[in-house]
Structures are given as structure tokens and as C-alpha cells.
Motif scaffolding. Structure first.
Motif, short mmCIF file in Angstrom:
data_model
loop_
_atom_site.label_atom_id
_atom_site.label_comp_id
_atom_site.label_asym_id
_atom_site.label_seq_id
_atom_site.Cartn_x
_atom_site.Cartn_y
_atom_site.Cartn_z
N GLY A 203 0.86 -1.12 -0.03
CA GLY A 203 0.19 0.01 0.01
C GLY A 203 0.86 1.41 0.01
N SER A 204 2.31 1.02 0.01
CA SER A 204 2.95 2.32 0.04
C SER A 204 3.32 2.91 -1.40
CB SER A 204 4.31 2.13 0.69
OG SER A 204 5.12 1.12 -0.04
N TRP A 205 3.80 3.88 -1.57
CA TRP A 205 3.99 4.57 -2.93
C TRP A 205 5.12 3.98 -3.58
CZ3 TRP A 205 3.79 10.38 -1.98
CH2 TRP A 205 2.69 10.94 -1.45
N GLN A 206 6.15 3.16 -2.91
CA GLN A 206 7.36 2.68 -3.67
C GLN A 206 7.46 1.12 -3.35
OE1 GLN A 206 9.30 5.54 -0.80
NE2 GLN A 206 10.69 5.68 -2.23
N PRO A 207 7.31 0.48 -4.54
CA PRO A 207 7.15 -0.95 -4.56
C PRO A 207 8.67 -1.37 -4.28
CG PRO A 207 6.09 -0.35 -6.67
CD PRO A 207 6.63 0.97 -5.83
N THR A 208 9.10 -2.59 -3.72
CA THR A 208 10.58 -2.84 -3.29
C THR A 208 10.86 -4.18 -4.39
OG1 THR A 208 9.52 -4.16 -1.67
CG2 THR A 208 10.23 -2.03 -1.24
N VAL A 209 12.11 -4.32 -4.78
CA VAL A 209 12.65 -5.33 -5.56
C VAL A 209 13.58 -6.12 -4.43
CG1 VAL A 209 13.99 -6.04 -7.55
CG2 VAL A 209 12.71 -3.87 -7.64
N HIS A 210 13.40 -7.57 -4.49
CA HIS A 210 13.88 -8.33 -3.67
C HIS A 210 14.81 -9.54 -4.51
CE1 HIS A 210 11.97 -6.76 0.00
NE2 HIS A 210 11.12 -6.45 -1.04
N ASP A 211 15.96 -10.07 -3.88
CA ASP A 211 16.42 -11.16 -4.51
C ASP A 211 15.69 -12.31 -4.07
OD1 ASP A 211 17.30 -11.48 -2.06
OD2 ASP A 211 19.33 -11.93 -2.54
N ARG A 212 15.98 -13.73 -4.71
CA ARG A 212 15.34 -14.76 -4.49
C ARG A 212 15.33 -15.34 -2.93
NH1 ARG A 212 15.67 -18.32 -7.85
NH2 ARG A 212 15.52 -20.39 -6.35
N ASP A 213 16.19 -14.84 -2.26
CA ASP A 213 16.28 -14.94 -0.86
C ASP A 213 15.63 -14.14 0.06
OD1 ASP A 213 17.93 -17.40 -1.36
OD2 ASP A 213 19.79 -16.41 -1.36
N GLY A 214 15.11 -12.95 -0.58
CA GLY A 214 14.30 -12.24 0.11
C GLY A 214 14.94 -10.74 0.45
N VAL A 215 16.47 -10.56 0.24
CA VAL A 215 16.95 -9.49 0.62
C VAL A 215 16.64 -8.36 -0.21
CG1 VAL A 215 19.50 -8.62 0.78
CG2 VAL A 215 18.94 -10.98 1.35
N GLU A 216 16.42 -7.23 0.35
CA GLU A 216 15.88 -5.95 -0.46
C GLU A 216 17.18 -5.47 -1.36
OE1 GLU A 216 13.74 -1.67 0.31
OE2 GLU A 216 13.72 -3.35 1.62
N LEU A 217 16.80 -5.23 -2.60
CA LEU A 217 17.83 -4.88 -3.39
C LEU A 217 17.76 -3.18 -3.61
CD1 LEU A 217 17.84 -7.56 -6.23
CD2 LEU A 217 19.41 -7.34 -4.33
N GLY A 218 16.50 -2.97 -3.53
CA GLY A 218 16.01 -1.54 -3.68
C GLY A 218 14.64 -1.26 -3.94
N GLU A 219 14.20 -0.02 -4.12
CA GLU A 219 12.91 0.43 -4.00
C GLU A 219 12.71 1.49 -5.31
OE1 GLU A 219 11.73 2.18 -0.63
OE2 GLU A 219 13.12 3.90 -0.62
N PHE A 220 11.80 1.56 -5.75
CA PHE A 220 11.25 2.66 -6.87
C PHE A 220 11.41 3.92 -6.29
CE2 PHE A 220 9.38 -1.16 -9.13
CZ PHE A 220 10.64 -1.48 -9.55
N ASP A 221 11.38 5.07 -7.00
CA ASP A 221 11.50 6.42 -6.64
C ASP A 221 10.09 7.00 -6.18
OD1 ASP A 221 14.17 6.84 -6.93
OD2 ASP A 221 13.84 7.07 -9.10
N LYS A 222 9.64 8.00 -5.24
CA LYS A 222 8.46 8.51 -4.88
C LYS A 222 8.51 9.79 -5.69
CE LYS A 222 8.36 9.93 -0.72
NZ LYS A 222 8.03 9.76 0.81
N GLY A 223 7.29 10.01 -6.36
CA GLY A 223 7.05 11.55 -6.79
C GLY A 223 6.69 12.49 -5.94
N ASP A 224 6.65 13.65 -6.45
CA ASP A 224 6.12 14.68 -5.68
C ASP A 224 4.59 14.92 -5.85
OD1 ASP A 224 5.80 17.37 -4.70
OD2 ASP A 224 7.19 18.19 -6.10
N MET A 225 3.99 14.74 -4.78
CA MET A 225 2.46 15.10 -4.63
C MET A 225 1.88 16.10 -4.94
SD MET A 225 2.04 14.78 -0.46
CE MET A 225 0.37 14.88 -0.64
N TYR A 226 2.67 17.25 -4.88
CA TYR A 226 2.14 18.61 -5.14
C TYR A 226 2.31 18.94 -6.84
CZ TYR A 226 2.63 19.22 -0.26
OH TYR A 226 2.44 18.95 1.07
N ILE A 227 2.81 18.14 -7.57
CA ILE A 227 2.52 18.24 -8.91
C ILE A 227 1.32 17.41 -9.61
CG2 ILE A 227 4.03 17.73 -10.98
CD1 ILE A 227 6.49 18.11 -9.59
N ARG A 228 0.65 17.93 -10.26
CA ARG A 228 -0.67 17.49 -10.75
C ARG A 228 -0.40 16.88 -12.04
NH1 ARG A 228 -5.21 18.68 -8.35
NH2 ARG A 228 -6.39 18.17 -10.20
N ASP A 229 0.53 17.19 -12.75
CA ASP A 229 1.01 16.36 -14.33
C ASP A 229 1.53 15.17 -13.90
OD1 ASP A 229 0.96 15.85 -16.84
OD2 ASP A 229 1.89 17.53 -17.50
#
Length: 639
Positions: A203-229
Motif C-alpha cells: 500500500g505504500s508509494w514505492q514497490p520494492t525489489v528483492h532477490d530470491r532469498d528475500g534480501v531487499e535490492l532497492g525501491e522505486f522512486d517516490k514522486g512529488d505529490m504537489y505536481i498535478r501533471d
């Protein structure tokens, strides 16, 4: 006699050859249906069988012994007899065949047995069932990698459980549990084509990517909520609802969000300063207002991306092409010096297919799924409907199935490995008597477009996936009390996966080292102090500790000890300053006011107050020198 014996020998050889040909065809059919190549091998086998049938019919129509006597009629009759004998012999030898063959032609007999074999291969694996428990809330999503070795299952409690079928025991427990974003439910998980990574959307803004053992490799960037476009933000500005990995490109991921956009990401740029966003897909507005994208799906070749919109439409975009424009924008208009914002991603706002009014506006499209032919699309909605679409006709669906209740925004729709069936889950509802009916997984026939089977589940059926290599169906269920993951399989037709674990016993934990210097002592905490053994790791109690324990058990009997100086070191003596002060103020001992009668304490000062009225005499000395008391009235004088 010699000629008759030769003809009989040739006929027996022809029978054996026909038997070998039919067995070869059945073996090729089994291998083709279990292959995970998108049905390409099965189509090739069908085409080869059709050519062989045509050749058999042509061979039966023309004489094979032209110029040597016998004629065309005799030759055709011999071919028919050979086919009938071969079919009858194979039916008698094959235990899986229901019928034993009959007096039909060779080509027709081959075709009929082939159809029976395909019906056996298309059967739903539901002979056995295994249950994976341990979910505190409903299991909302599950995904198995292409090799069938590991599975990731997410639930509403925000935990992703990882299972390894090769190392799993009979208890069916995960080898690791992770919480990508604590407090957020898991909406979707998906594996990469190579099976070395998986992505989780919560339910967060940033999905996460993990390796096959469950270690987090990184997350996607979060946008600016005040930009409508939406094309000018480098990430989602609202919760993500779905995520899908490109089936052919291991570096591209598609996500859907409540901000009303589909976004493509490049996992090789995770953590890069410029961001990992690759493209922004903005749905076309059917009517003014903000919308949400609740589901997304890739076609099997990765060329099309479908999105389900809350305005009731289903929109399909091309994953590449000239529709993608640069998202770089100018901040200052000419003729002054141009100032631009260099965005490193592209933008596409023109869908290739637009299904207007596919579902009621305001309802969530819970899941989308493409067929292997690239022309058929399934859409599942929260209003209890399932639509079958042909991309060549965007005005009306081929078939609409109703009365499929669901209250979950993650309810899945999917295909069987050979696209013969498609399936979806339904929730358990209350009947007229107030009880709950069972949920279930409903299977539909693609050719007939009707429901053919339903597998009941004790709770709501939410997520489901049919793995082509394992030939097993993984079903995520649950309700407010908890969740579980059910696996449907056939011990004879399913390979690997859960079948490896159900036969393994749980290894008992045994101590490899034995201590021979440790005494076997029974520890009794309620025993008398003289016989009480101290627990390991605790110091032995002395006389002071024993006195304190006795004081806690019975505070009224104070235990006092006197040191060499004559000062009490325990109990209620006056060794402490607080006790000394309270003792002098008559708050301890016999003069304690809490232990005396209040009336007697006041009356003991009556004689002293009468002899020396120091508090009342001076107050009325000038105004009332003589005391005036109220006279008592008799009872008879009241009237």
C-alpha cells in the motif's frame, strides 16, 4: 503356403508398426502438453498429426500395390483392417484408455485416440490438496518462478512468505518471512523471467525489489505529490495497486497506482540519482475527474500492457513504439532564453485499445489477463462480473459472466497452461439462514464459454495461479479470522513442487553433543528453603534475601535485624528518616490516627475546651456576651 506365410508375417509387422506409431503420438502429446513454451510445441504436434491423418487417408484411397494385382479396393480394405487391428490391440494394452477400439478406419481411430489423450492432459489437477497455514490475514497474492523451485506469497498482514519446494518438509513452512513495508498490506508479487528477483507492491508509494532469498535490492522512486501533471513526477504519488514483470525483459517492470498512471521501471537503475523510471503511461479520460488504475497485465510477448481504470474502462497500451514521447518540458516560454526540465523518461497518453464501459464506473477492476493468442483478454471486476474480450471488437465482450461475488481488490483471473480453461475466485456469502456458504475457484471452458467446474474453499478465494511446469494450482484464501494457501495437484500428472514436500518427514532436532558433567537436578520453585535448589544462572540466596521474601509474603509480620550499632536494619523500625518523622508525628505505632476512633479523639478535648474556650469565647464576646441556646420544643406544642 509359403506366400500365405509371408503375407501373414508382413501383416504382423504392419500391426507392430501401427502400435509403435500410436504410442509415439501419445508420448509426443504428453510431452507437448507439459512443455512451458506457451503452447507452441502442442500446436506443432497437432499440425503433425493432422498431416499424418491426411497421408493415411490418401494412402487408403490409392492402391499401394499398383501393377502387382489385388486392385485399389483390396488395398484400401487392407489399410482399414490394419488400422482397426492396431487400434484394438492398443486399446487392449493401454490401461488408461476407456474404450477398447472398434471397427472404424485407421485415420479416424488415430484422431479419436488423440482427442482422448488431449482431454486427459487438459484435466484440472484436483485429485489431491495440500494446505499451507500460518497466515494471520487473507493471502492476497502468490507467484511461482518459472522453474517451479520457489514461491512468494503475500497477505494483508504485510508479510511476504518465501517457500523453497526443494527444501520444504511435510509441515509446509516457509524458509523466510519478510515485511517490505511494515503496516502496509501486500497487493501483488511477481517474479522476474530468470527467477533471480521478485517485486512486491504494498500500500505504500514505492514497490520494492528483492532477490530470491528475500534480501531487499532497492525501491522505486517516490514522486512529488504537489505536481498535478503525472508525467512530470519521477514516481507514484499514491499507493501502488498492482505490479507485473515483463515476461521477456528481465529489466522492465510495470506498476499501477491510485494516482491514475501506469509506470515502467528499469531495475538496473535502482538507487541511481536520475531515478529508475523508464516511461509513464497516462490513461485517456473517459469523463473529467481523477481516476485510479487498480490492475495491470502484460501480454505473453510483452508487446501490450493493459490497465483497469476505476471509470469503468480497460485501456491497452503498446510497450514500445512511436507513441512514446520525451517527458522533457520547458519552464520559460520563448523568445526569452529557454529553460527546460530534462526528464529522463518518456510519456505515452494514447492507448491502442480503449474499452469504454467495460465495467460500471466506480468499481475496481481487480485483475486482467491476456490469452496466449494475443487477441483474448479477461477482465475481473469487484461488481461480481467477468468479461471475455476480443481485441478486434472493443464495443462489446464475447461473454459476460455474472454472480461471481468478491469483496477483495486483488481477486485474480488467469488461464490454464494450454489456454483451454480460465479461472477466477469467488467469496463466501451468507445464505438465507444466516450461515456462510463456501467460496470457490471457478473454471470456465474457453471454447464453450461456460462454467465447467468449481473447487470449493472454506473461506474467500482471492488469488490463484496455475503453474505450467508443475501442473499445480496455488490458491490464496482467507477471511477476517486468518488466511491459508491451498495447493491443488494430481499425484500422477503433477511433477515437483508440492509433491516433493508432502512425502518428506519433518526432521527432529537432535543434540549432537552430550554433556556428561551436568547433574540431573529437579528444580521445584515452591519447595522449602532448606530443600530448594537454585535455578541455573542465579545466585544463592542469603539470610537477607530470605527475610525480604518473607516480608513480601506477609507484610504485617515485620522481620527485623539489628546490626552491631544497635540500629534496626529491617522491618518498620525508625532507621529511615521518613519512618523517624512519622513516628515523632504520632503517625506510627499506637498513636497512629488511622488506627484510633475519630469521635473519641475529638471528645478527649471536651473538658479542656469548656474550661478555656479560647476559640469561641472571643468571637462572641462583644456581640453575644450571654449565650443563647435554642429551646427544645415539645411534641404536643407543635399544633
Amino acid at each position: 503356403r509359403i506366400a500365405a506365410r509371408a503375407r501373414r508375417t508382413m501383416r504382423d509387422d504392419d500391426d507392430d508398426e501401427a502400435l509403435r506409431a500410436l504410442a509415439r503420438r501419445r508420448a509426443m502429446a504428453r510431452v507437448a502438453m507439459r512443455a512451458s513454451d506457451g503452447g507452441a510445441m502442442a500446436a506443432l504436434v497437432r499440425r503433425q498429426h493432422a498431416l499424418e491423418d491426411d497421408a493415411d487417408r490418401a494412402r487408403a484411397a490409392f492402391p499401394t500395390a499398383f501393377g502387382r494385382g489385388g486392385g485399389a479396393g483390396a488395398t484400401a480394405r487392407d489399410v482399414v483392417d490394419d488400422g482397426a487391428r492396431a487400434t484394438a490391440a492398443l486399446g487392449a494394452r493401454d490401461d488408461d484408455d476407456d474404450g477398447g477400439g472398434g471397427g472404424v478406419g485407421g485415420g479416424e481411430a488415430d484422431q479419436g485416440s488423440g482427442e482422448e489423450e488431449y482431454e486427459e492432459e487438459d484435466a484440472i489437477p484436483r485429485a489431491a490438496e495440500a494446505v499451507m497455514e500460518g497466515f494471520k490475514k487473507p493471502a492476497t497474492c502468490c507467484a511461482v518462478d518459472r522453474s517451479g523451485a520457489r514461491m512468494a506469497a503475500g497477505s494483508s498482514d504485510g508479510v511476504v512468505r518465501l517457500y523453497d519446494f526443494n527444501g520444504m518438509k511435510r509441515d509446509l513452512q516457509p524458509f523466510r518471512s519478510i515485511a517490505p513495508r511494515e503496516g502496509y498490506p501486500i497487493h501483488a508479487v511477481d517474479w522476474s523471467p530468470t527467477g533471480d528477483m521478485f517485486v512486491a507492491a504494498s500500500g505504500s508509494w514505492q514497490p520494492t525489489v528483492h532477490d530470491r532469498d528475500g534480501v531487499e535490492l532497492g525501491e522505486f522512486d517516490k514522486g512529488d505529490m504537489y505536481i498535478r501533471d503525472l508525467r512530470n513526477t519521477k514516481g507514484h504519488v499514491a499507493a501502488t495497486t498492482d505490479v507485473k514483470w515483463n515476461p521477456l525483459d528481465k529489466e522492465t517492470i510495470c506498476t499501477a497506482g491510485e494516482d491514475g498512471a501506469l509506470r515502467l521501471w528499469d531495475v538496473t537503475y535502482l538507487g541511481d540519482a536520475r531515478g529508475s523510471q523508464k516511461a509513464v503511461l497516462k490513461p485517456q479520460q473517459v469523463k473529467p475527474g481523477r481516476v485510479q488504475v487498480t490492475s495491470c497485465a502484460y501480454s505473453h510477448d510483452g508487446d501490450l500492457i493493459a490497465g483497469g481504470i476505476t471509470d469503468g474502462s480497460v485501456q491497452i497500451f503498446s510497450s514500445k513504439g512511436s507513441q512514446y514521447k520525451s517527458a522533457t518540458i520547458g519552464l520559460v516560454l520563448p523568445p526569452s532564453q529557454q529553460c527546460k526540465l530534462d526528464n529522463h523518461w518518456t510519456f505515452n497518453g494514447r492507448p491502442s485499445h480503449l474499452f469504454k464501459g467495460a465495467h460500471p464506473a466506480g468499481e475496481e477492476v481487480t485483475s486482467l489477463s491476456f490469452g496466449r493468442d494475443g487477441r483474448t483478454l479477461l477482465s475481473r471486476c469487484e461488481d461480481g462480473t467477468l468479461n471475455v474480450w476480443d481485441l478486434r471488437n472493443v464495443k462489446a465482450p464475447l461473454k459476460r459472466f455474472e454472480d461471481l461475488p468478491t469483496r477483495h481488490s486483488e481477486t485474480t483471473v488467469g488461464w490454464s497452461p494450454n489456454d483451454v480453461y480460465f479461472f477466477t475466485g469467488v467469496d463466501a456469502e451468507r445464505d438465507s439462514r444466516g450461515g456462510n456458504t463456501q467460496g470457490g475457484l471457478c473454471f470456465f471452458d474457453r471454447e464453450k464459454l461456460e462454467m465447467v467446474h468449481r473447487v470449493s474453499t472454506p473461506t474467500n478465494c482471492i488469488a490463484a495461479t496455475w503453474h505450467p511446469r508443475l501442473n499445480q494450482i496455488f490458491v490464496g484464501c482467507g477471511d477476517a479470522k486468518g488466511g491459508e494457501l491451498r495447493v491443488l495437484y494430481d499425484p500422477k500428472k503433477s511433477m515437483g513442487g508440492i509433491t516433493q514436500a508432502v512425502g518428506k518427514a519433518v526432521r527432529k532436532k537432535a543434540d549432537d553433543f552430550v554433556r556428561i558433567d551436568v547433574q540431573e537436578i529437579s528444580y521445584t520453585p515452591n519447595a522449602l528453603p532448606a530443600f530448594k535448589e537454585q535455578m541455573p544462572g542465579k545466585r544463592k540466596l542469603d539470610s537477607t534475601d530470605i527475610a525480604r521474601q518473607a516480608l513480601r509474603k506477609n507484610p504485617s509480620k515485620a522481620v527485623t535485624n539489628m546490626d552491631k550499632s544497635g540500629v534496626l536494619t529491617g522491618g518498620t523500625g525508625a532507621s529511615l528518616l521518613t519512618q523517624h518523622i512519622m513516628h515523632n508525628n504520632e503517625e506510627l505505632g499506637e498513636k497512629n490516627w488511622m488506627k484510633t476512633d475519630a469521635r473519641e479523639s475529638i471528645l478527649r478535648h471536651a473538658e479542656k475546651a469548656a474550661a478555656n474556650p479560647m476559640f469561641t469565647k472571643k468571637a462572641y464576646e462583644h456581640t453575644q456576651p450571654k449565650e443563647i441556646w435554642r429551646e427544645e420544643e415539645k411534641e404536643g406544642d407543635s399544633d
